[in-house]
Design an enzyme around this catalytic site. Structure first.
Site, PDB file in Angstrom:
ATOM      1  N   GLU C 320       0.833  -1.196   0.000  1.00  0.00           N
ATOM      2  CA  GLU C 320       0.000   0.000   0.000  1.00  0.00           C
ATOM      3  C   GLU C 320       0.873   1.254   0.000  1.00  0.00           C
ATOM      4  O   GLU C 320       0.552   2.250  -0.652  1.00  0.00           O
ATOM      5  CB  GLU C 320      -0.912  -0.024   1.239  1.00  0.00           C
ATOM      6  CG  GLU C 320      -2.210   0.723   1.043  1.00  0.00           C
ATOM      7  CD  GLU C 320      -3.236   0.393   2.131  1.00  0.00           C
ATOM      8  OE1 GLU C 320      -3.110  -0.657   2.796  1.00  0.00           O
ATOM      9  OE2 GLU C 320      -4.156   1.191   2.299  1.00  0.00           O
ATOM     10  N   GLU C 323       2.228   1.663  -3.432  1.00  0.00           N
ATOM     11  CA  GLU C 323       1.141   2.155  -4.288  1.00  0.00           C
ATOM     12  C   GLU C 323       0.954   3.661  -4.083  1.00  0.00           C
ATOM     13  O   GLU C 323       0.769   4.418  -5.040  1.00  0.00           O
ATOM     14  CB  GLU C 323      -0.158   1.417  -3.948  1.00  0.00           C
ATOM     15  CG  GLU C 323      -1.312   1.808  -4.862  1.00  0.00           C
ATOM     16  CD  GLU C 323      -2.650   1.219  -4.415  1.00  0.00           C
ATOM     17  OE1 GLU C 323      -2.652   0.317  -3.557  1.00  0.00           O
ATOM     18  OE2 GLU C 323      -3.689   1.683  -4.928  1.00  0.00           O
ATOM     19  N   CYS C 347      -8.227  -2.014   4.078  1.00  0.00           N
ATOM     20  CA  CYS C 347      -8.155  -3.245   4.874  1.00  0.00           C
ATOM     21  C   CYS C 347      -9.404  -3.498   5.697  1.00  0.00           C
ATOM     22  O   CYS C 347      -9.585  -4.576   6.227  1.00  0.00           O
ATOM     23  CB  CYS C 347      -6.913  -3.268   5.748  1.00  0.00           C
ATOM     24  SG  CYS C 347      -6.435  -1.671   6.340  1.00  0.00           S
ATOM     25  N   SER C 367      -7.154   1.942  -2.193  1.00  0.00           N
ATOM     26  CA  SER C 367      -5.946   1.196  -2.497  1.00  0.00           C
ATOM     27  C   SER C 367      -6.351  -0.147  -3.093  1.00  0.00           C
ATOM     28  O   SER C 367      -7.277  -0.795  -2.611  1.00  0.00           O
ATOM     29  CB  SER C 367      -5.142   0.977  -1.220  1.00  0.00           C
ATOM     30  OG  SER C 367      -4.210  -0.047  -1.434  1.00  0.00           O
ATOM     31  N   LYS C 406     -15.423  -9.560   7.697  1.00  0.00           N
ATOM     32  CA  LYS C 406     -14.394 -10.415   7.087  1.00  0.00           C
ATOM     33  C   LYS C 406     -15.016 -11.686   6.518  1.00  0.00           C
ATOM     34  O   LYS C 406     -14.469 -12.310   5.617  1.00  0.00           O
ATOM     35  CB  LYS C 406     -13.338 -10.774   8.127  1.00  0.00           C
ATOM     36  CG  LYS C 406     -12.427  -9.611   8.500  1.00  0.00           C
ATOM     37  CD  LYS C 406     -11.380  -9.340   7.432  1.00  0.00           C
ATOM     38  CE  LYS C 406     -10.596  -8.076   7.739  1.00  0.00           C
ATOM     39  NZ  LYS C 406      -9.802  -7.633   6.578  1.00  0.00           N
ATOM     40  N   GLU C 409     -16.084 -10.645   3.248  1.00  0.00           N
ATOM     41  CA  GLU C 409     -14.919 -10.380   2.392  1.00  0.00           C
ATOM     42  C   GLU C 409     -14.349 -11.666   1.805  1.00  0.00           C
ATOM     43  O   GLU C 409     -14.051 -11.743   0.614  1.00  0.00           O
ATOM     44  CB  GLU C 409     -13.835  -9.649   3.201  1.00  0.00           C
ATOM     45  CG  GLU C 409     -12.665  -9.195   2.336  1.00  0.00           C
ATOM     46  CD  GLU C 409     -11.531  -8.595   3.164  1.00  0.00           C
ATOM     47  OE1 GLU C 409     -11.322  -9.046   4.307  1.00  0.00           O
ATOM     48  OE2 GLU C 409     -10.844  -7.698   2.659  1.00  0.00           O
ATOM     49  N   GLU C 414     -14.185 -12.202  -6.169  1.00  0.00           N
ATOM     50  CA  GLU C 414     -12.862 -11.880  -6.728  1.00  0.00           C
ATOM     51  C   GLU C 414     -11.717 -12.384  -5.847  1.00  0.00           C
ATOM     52  O   GLU C 414     -10.571 -12.324  -6.232  1.00  0.00           O
ATOM     53  CB  GLU C 414     -12.739 -10.369  -6.962  1.00  0.00           C
ATOM     54  CG  GLU C 414     -12.900  -9.485  -5.730  1.00  0.00           C
ATOM     55  CD  GLU C 414     -14.339  -9.034  -5.484  1.00  0.00           C
ATOM     56  OE1 GLU C 414     -15.264  -9.742  -5.925  1.00  0.00           O
ATOM     57  OE2 GLU C 414     -14.539  -7.998  -4.827  1.00  0.00           O
ATOM     58  N   CYS C 577     -10.339  -1.955  14.593  1.00  0.00           N
ATOM     59  CA  CYS C 577     -10.670  -3.387  14.685  1.00  0.00           C
ATOM     60  C   CYS C 577     -10.897  -3.865  16.112  1.00  0.00           C
ATOM     61  O   CYS C 577     -11.659  -4.804  16.331  1.00  0.00           O
ATOM     62  CB  CYS C 577      -9.563  -4.208  14.060  1.00  0.00           C
ATOM     63  SG  CYS C 577      -9.218  -3.707  12.380  1.00  0.00           S
TER      64      CYS C 577
END
Lengths: 157, 402, 650
Positions: C320, C323, C347, C367, C406, C409, C414, C577
């Site tokens: 990241e 990037e 994230c 990102s 999560k 996710e 993908e 988190c």
């Protein structure tokens, strides 16, 4: 729903917001306006109202579901509401209801198969001195007899 | 609906009034004096709760704000009540002049009349009436030449919710929310519509104002009793020959009223609608007044042929349907009371359980969030108490299936 | 650092204009005044005949709590605004006809309060009886058994039978359509905490009260299944539900099955936050980490390998961060208009879905780096499988996460760059604690052990991902050092970058870059030259909770202060988190603060505290991701794309 219908609905809502102002307090009046014209407030309309008022769609649905005179699914072309409060009950609302059920071949709380009538109970129309009372769309009728009630319905288009 | 042409008579509201005269007079009195006059008159809220009108007005007048509101509560949903309908159809000048006077007194710029959805057919006539007031300068800018006095009234149509008659639920509804009562304090007089100081007055309360302004508090106070001054409109329905709206001084006895409306073989009188109390024959000498049998004006008369359990069942079904559902005692409590009524109807109950329900009813009266839940057990408690014999001496659960 | 619309302890404080919660639920929030004397001082009231002095405007409930008088609550939650609907907290106020809800009554007069009169006790008992009569299901078949506020109240009031009956039939279908959140409305007591969480705290707006009276229930738009509406899966509603009406979609059975299957190689990665909170599930005070103990417990449960997600957190920083440098170069030096800044972190899967629904036009700002969980998943079934000669189809990859999102996710279509489902199951902290208990293990007494190689060693930078500001701090530790060549500890005391720490809703900082280089070998090729960075000022922001994210996004949309940022960290959950939707229940600002402290303390004790100093990460770039950060292999395995979802529900 056709694209043109959707656009027309959006335009309608935009027009109402223009008149009432883009604020939450306009919500009930908008819902009422859509309900009057379309006999329900569709999910598409709810989301458009939410988008244009910048509130969450679930809030529109929540408000809509709270009020007895607003509904998310279409009802019959004509709405018949029969007062069920005790004053009208004592004056024979049950007999009126049964007569209408027989005549329209349906059960109260439902819509006729030709979609012409939805018949429901309503809590107190405020016509207790002239019961039994019922409303057909936005007109009220009092001192009903079974015959009179059925006759009134037969005049409705 | 029948359109009545008969002339109504009564000591105050039905005593005759010419549009605008009270406004004209009020505009020449300073605000403090109007407030004092209203206080002197001892006028109390006519919706049922009986809160002193002058206190509401004074608190709102004293509140510092650039914006204040007058709301006329025309969400007349109490079963058996229809006086506001009559007032709005036949005496709109009293109601709206009352609002204009209130606006002048507390310094409000906007009035809203919250009209219940069931009265939709009144929307157009009322709007037309208001248009007429604007044309004649009873509304709008510099009302009746009073420089800087701007006030206008709009009509807001409800959509079928009894609870919106509760003033904070009404305000929520106006703000585009579910009609759920707010926590109080703060009260609307400080934090009302749009968070601004707001008066919410019943139609009849407002309609009393012009007469008090014209004829004075001394005259007004002569009517009624010590704690209940003036007159009251009663909506009479049920078993009698002459149902309708009557204006009577406070303190009239139930028995006197029954005679007036030609009620025969009367067994029970429900005073105050579904949320009120039910009285039996031995209690008919009670006076209709805040200090005795208090009421917003609904009088329902039941003769000897009526099944009081059916009556109670009807009331409880009403509350189960009309509870807003936010607070526990009201949402679930009313269901339990209704279940109890059905149990008695079926003859499938124990006294131990019914007594539990009575205790529950008392808790609902004190623990519910708003007036709806606080008053919904009244009918249950008073009918079981006052018609105890009829209800519990039924053979095999009684006669009426519902 | 300037404060920006934040309240005490990280709970966003809102004014009427900016909050979209129903007025009935937000107009009466009583804020404790900072300087009570300025607005009227304090007032003396009597609580149970004892005179006490409280600041004007204090609620009766707060006044009682401050004076050690216990008043039961149910709809009240410290994170949320006042509702006053359950009525369990009613008290007697002298002179008032009815009882008053202590949680909703601001004290403005010298009142006399009594908290335990016969009327009060009876009313409370009745309310519990009524709630129980409607509460379907048995306590022993509920995941909140022993951690349920309704159950606790029933015990407190000695309920030994159902006074007003008990519902015997299921009335609502359980909605398990969502990968993340399961709704069982038969257990709902209509306290509306979830509504206030969703609309007011998070400003997502998925849940509201539907219908009225007896038919009232909490529902979604059109009463649709949760999977069909714009739920972001943050699970904050689960954390605040007093009963078992809301829970996460639990994969324990499938995981046990995999563990019990000898053909399967079951690996587990654990995120930084569960270790800082799991002790709470075993009765330990918040604020204690159980990293080593948890590793042993996981092995005893039967996981074949125990890895540290912090490892891929370090990797995320490399990817990241790289990037970001490439983006900045393209946008600022090359004036490439197809490249947008600020860059947003990606994230937090709750945040990602929030953006996809509410600000889909800003997807290019996200990102492309996957979250640490998904990077791990991709590496396990490729690099690790190859290295240890394991058929990836036999690997079952489990992720222990503080998060309900999560779960969604890892089910994104993908997320299959390894050729398989990269991560098979997301397991919450709560669910892991349950598995540990099922295995007959008492976690706090476990011996400590370390993670397994090759993903066992992580830096403190990866660890602090768990708290709001952590990703930013980790990124800054690396970027400052790699770009300027200056040691972070020389710029910030003890390497603690305080401006991005703490629970303010939105944090903002500017970092002047005074010198550039020497650039290390790993990065030197990513942009053609580095001089442009000299004298530049890096502008960064941190937002946690989607309500704060909304503030930042609206500012960016309007071209405000945050549109000038270069890099912004977003976390869907309040506190980051450590306050995730999969963490132990209950939650509060205090609990979240202690969990964060535990994480920062663990970081401070580590030798390696910068991602780029993680030798295993560097080795990974040498051995496997040979094109370097954001290189070809990295791009294939460690980066992803997003979906424009929008808000419209058809």
């Amino acid at each position: 729903m056709l694209v043109e219908e959707k656009n027309a609905l959006t335009e309608e809502i935009e027009l109402m917001i223009k008149k009432l102002g883009k604020k939450r307090s306009a919500l009930l009046s908008i819902l009422h306006g859509i309900q009057m014209k379309h006999r329900h407030v569709s999910e598409y309309a709810q989301q458009e109202i939410a988008r244009l008022l910048d509130i969450h769609p679930v809030e529109v649905f929540s408000v809509l579901s709270f009020y007895a005179f607003l509904n998310a699914t279409p009802k019959g072309r004509n709405l018949v509401r029969i007062c069920r409060t005790i004053s009208c009950d004592m004056k024979g609302k049950d007999i009126i209801v049964r007569a209408i059920e027989r005549e329209l071949n349906m059960k109260i709380g439902h819509t006729t198969s030709d979609n012409k009538f939805t018949v429901e109970y309503v809590n107190c129309l405020g016509l207790c001195d002239e019961g039994p009372a019922m409303a057909i769309n936005d007109q009220v009728f009092t001192k009903l007899t079974p015959e009179k009630a059925v006759k009134l319905l037969s005049k409705v288009k | 609906m029948e359109t009545k042409t008969k002339k109504r008579t009564g000591p105050v509201i039905f005593s005759g009034y010419e549009r605008g005269t009270a406004i004209e007079k009020a505009l020449n009195i300073n605000r403090e004096d109007i407030l004092l006059e209203i206080r002197e008159s001892k006028l109390r809220g006519r919706g049922g709760a009986g809160f002193p009108t002058s206190t509401k007005w004074m608190l709102t007048a004293a509140a510092l704000s650039d914006e204040k509101f007058i709301i006329c509560n025309a969400d007349e949903g109490e079963p058996g009540t229809f006086k506001d309908r009559v007032l709005l159809i036949e005496y709109p000048e009293l109601v709206f002049d009352g609002m204009v006077i209130a606006a002048h007194t507390i310094g409000a710029q906007k009035g809203i009349i919250y009209l219940r959805g069931e009265y939709e057919y009144l929307l157009k006539p009322l709007q037309e009436y208001l248009e007429g007031m604007r044309k004649d300068n009873f509304l709008g800018k510099d009302i009746l030449g009073k420089k800087g006095f701007y006030f206008d009234i709009t009509v807001f149509l409800g959509s079928g919710a009894y609870v919106c008659g509760e003033e904070t639920a009404l305000i929520e509804s106006l703000e585009g929310q579910r009609g759920e009562a707010r926590n109080r304090p703060p009260y609307p007089v400080n934090t009302g519509y749009m968070g601004k100081p707001t008066i919410v007055n019943n139609v009849e309360t407002l309609a009393s104002i012009p007469h008090i302004i014209i004829k004075g508090s001394e005259w007004y106070k002569k009517l009624g009793t010590g704690k209940s001054s003036g007159s009251k409109l009663f909506s009479v329905s049920g078993d009698c020959d002459k149902p309708g709206v009557y204006e009577l001084p406070w303190g009239t006895k139930i028995s006197e009223l029954l005679e007036l409306v030609s009620a025969k073989n009367t067994k029970a009188v429900q005073v105050g609608g579904a949320s009120g109390f039910c009285y039996n024959k031995t209690q008919f000498d009670k006076a209709l007044a805040y200090e005795d049998a208090a009421t917003g004006g609904s009088i329902m008369i039941f003769n000897e042929s009526r099944d009081m359990l059916r009556v109670l069942n009807n009331f409880m079904e009403f509350f189960v349907d009309e509870s807003c559902g936010q607070c526990t005692p009201c949402r679930i409590g009313n269901v339990k009371l209704l279940e109890g009524v059905k149990m008695i109807q079926k003859g499938d109950y124990t006294f131990a359980y019914i007594n539990k329900l009575k205790e529950l009813g008392k808790s609902m009266q004190v623990a519910s969030k708003c007036g709806l839940g606080q008053s919904s057990p009244n009918a249950f408690l008073s009918i079981l108490e006052n018609f105890n014999e009829e209800i519990f001496n039924r053979e095999n659960g009684g006669t009426n299936e519902n | 650092m300037k404060k920006y619309l934040t309240g005490k302890m990280g709970v966003p404080m809102k004014t009427k204009e900016i909050s979209r919660a129903p007025v009935s639920q937000q107009a009466h929030v009583i804020q404790k005044p900072e300087h009570p004397e300025y607005i009227g001082g304090s007032i003396t009231v009597e609580i149970n005949e004892k005179k006490v002095s409280v600041p004007l405007g204090t609620t009766i409930l707060e006044a009682c709590r401050q004076n050690q008088v216990y008043v039961p609550t149910l709809c009240h939650h410290d994170d949320l605004c006042v509702a006053g609907v359950c009525r369990i907290c009613v008290v007697d106020v002298e002179g008032m006809r009815t009882l008053q809800a202590a949680c909703a009554f601001p004290i403005t007069a010298p009142i006399k309060i009594r908290t335990s009169t016969p009327m009060v006790r009876k009313a409370r008992k009745h309310i519990i009886d009524l709630l129980l009569s409607e509460h379907y299901g048995e306590c022993y078949s509920c995941f909140r058994n022993n951690n349920c506020e309704l159950q606790a109240l029933a015990k407190e009031y000695g309920v030994d039978h159902y006074n007003f009956g008990h519902v015997e039939k299921q009335r609502y279908e359980i909605d398990s359509s969502s990968y993340s959140v399961v709704r069982d409305m038969d257990k709902c007591i209509l306290c509306k905490r979830c509504v206030r969480t969703c609309i007011d705290l998070q400003e997502v707006g998925v849940l509201e009260a539907i219908d009225r009276g007896y038919k009232t229930h909490i529902g979604t738009f059109g009463d649709k299944p949760l999977a069909e509406v714009i739920c972001i899966n943050c699970g904050q509603c689960i954390n605040r539900c007093p009963t078992g009406a809301l829970r996460a979609n639990d994969p324990r059975d499938e995981i046990w099955e995999a563990i019990d299957n000898p053909q399967k190689h079951v690996v587990v990665q654990t995120a930084p936050s569960p270790r800082a909170a799991i002790g709470e599930e075993f009765g330990i005070e918040p604020g204690h980490s159980f990293t080593g103990e948890m590793n042993t417990a996981l092995r005893r449960i039967g996981f074949d390998r125990v890895f540290d997600t912090n490892f891929t957190a370090d990797l995320t920083i490399m990817e990241e961060g790289t990037e970001l440098l490439i983006r900045l170069y393209k946008a600022l030096v090359k004036k490439d208009t197809s490249v947008v800044i600020p860059q947003f972190t990606s994230c937090s899967p709750g945040w990602v879905k929030y953006l996809e629904h509410f600000y889909p036009e800003f997807i290019p700002n996200l990102s492309s780096a996957k979250s640490p969980q998904q990077m791990f998943g991709a590496l396990i079934k490729t690099y690790y499988a190859k290295k240890h000669n394991i058929d990836p189809s036999n690997i079952v990859s489990v992720a222990v996460m503080p998060c309900s999102a999560k779960k969604f996710e890892c089910n994104r279509p993908e997320m299959t760059s390894s050729g398989f489902k990269d991560v098979d199951y997301g397991l919450t902290t709560r669910e892991l604690a349950q598995m540990i208990k099922e295995a007959g293990i008492y976690l706090p007494e476990m011996p400590k052990s370390h993670f397994d190689d090759p993903f066992g060693d992580a830096s403190g930078a990866g660890l602090i991902f768990g708290a709001t500001g952590g990703v930013m701090e980790a990124a800054l530790r690396t970027v400052i050092e790699l770009v300027t060549g200056e040691k972070v500890e020389n710029v910030f005391d003890n390497m603690n970058i305080m401006p991005v720490r703490g629970f303010e809703g939105i944090k903002y900082a500017e970092l002047p870059i005074t010198k550039v280089g020497p650039i290390p070998k790993l990065l030197v090729h990513v942009v053609p030259n580095w001089d442009w960075l000299k004298g530049a000022t890096l502008k960064i922001a941190v937002a946690h909770g989607t309500a704060n994210a909304k503030r930042v996004m609206d500012s960016i949309k309007a071209g405000g202060k945050f549109s000038l940022c270069h890099f912004i960290e977003f976390m869907a959950c309040p506190g980051g988190c450590i306050g995730g939707g999969g963490q132990p229940i209950p939650t509060s600002a205090e609990i979240r603060r202690k969990r964060a402290q535990a994480i920062y303390a663990e970081d401070a004790a580590l030798d390696v505290r910068k991602s780029h100093e993680n030798t295993h990460v560097l080795k990974l770039y040498e051995e496997f991701l040979t094109y370097g950060p954001c290189g070809h292999t990295a791009h294939k395995l460690l980066h992803t794309h997003y979906t424009k979802r929008g808000k419209f529900i058809s």
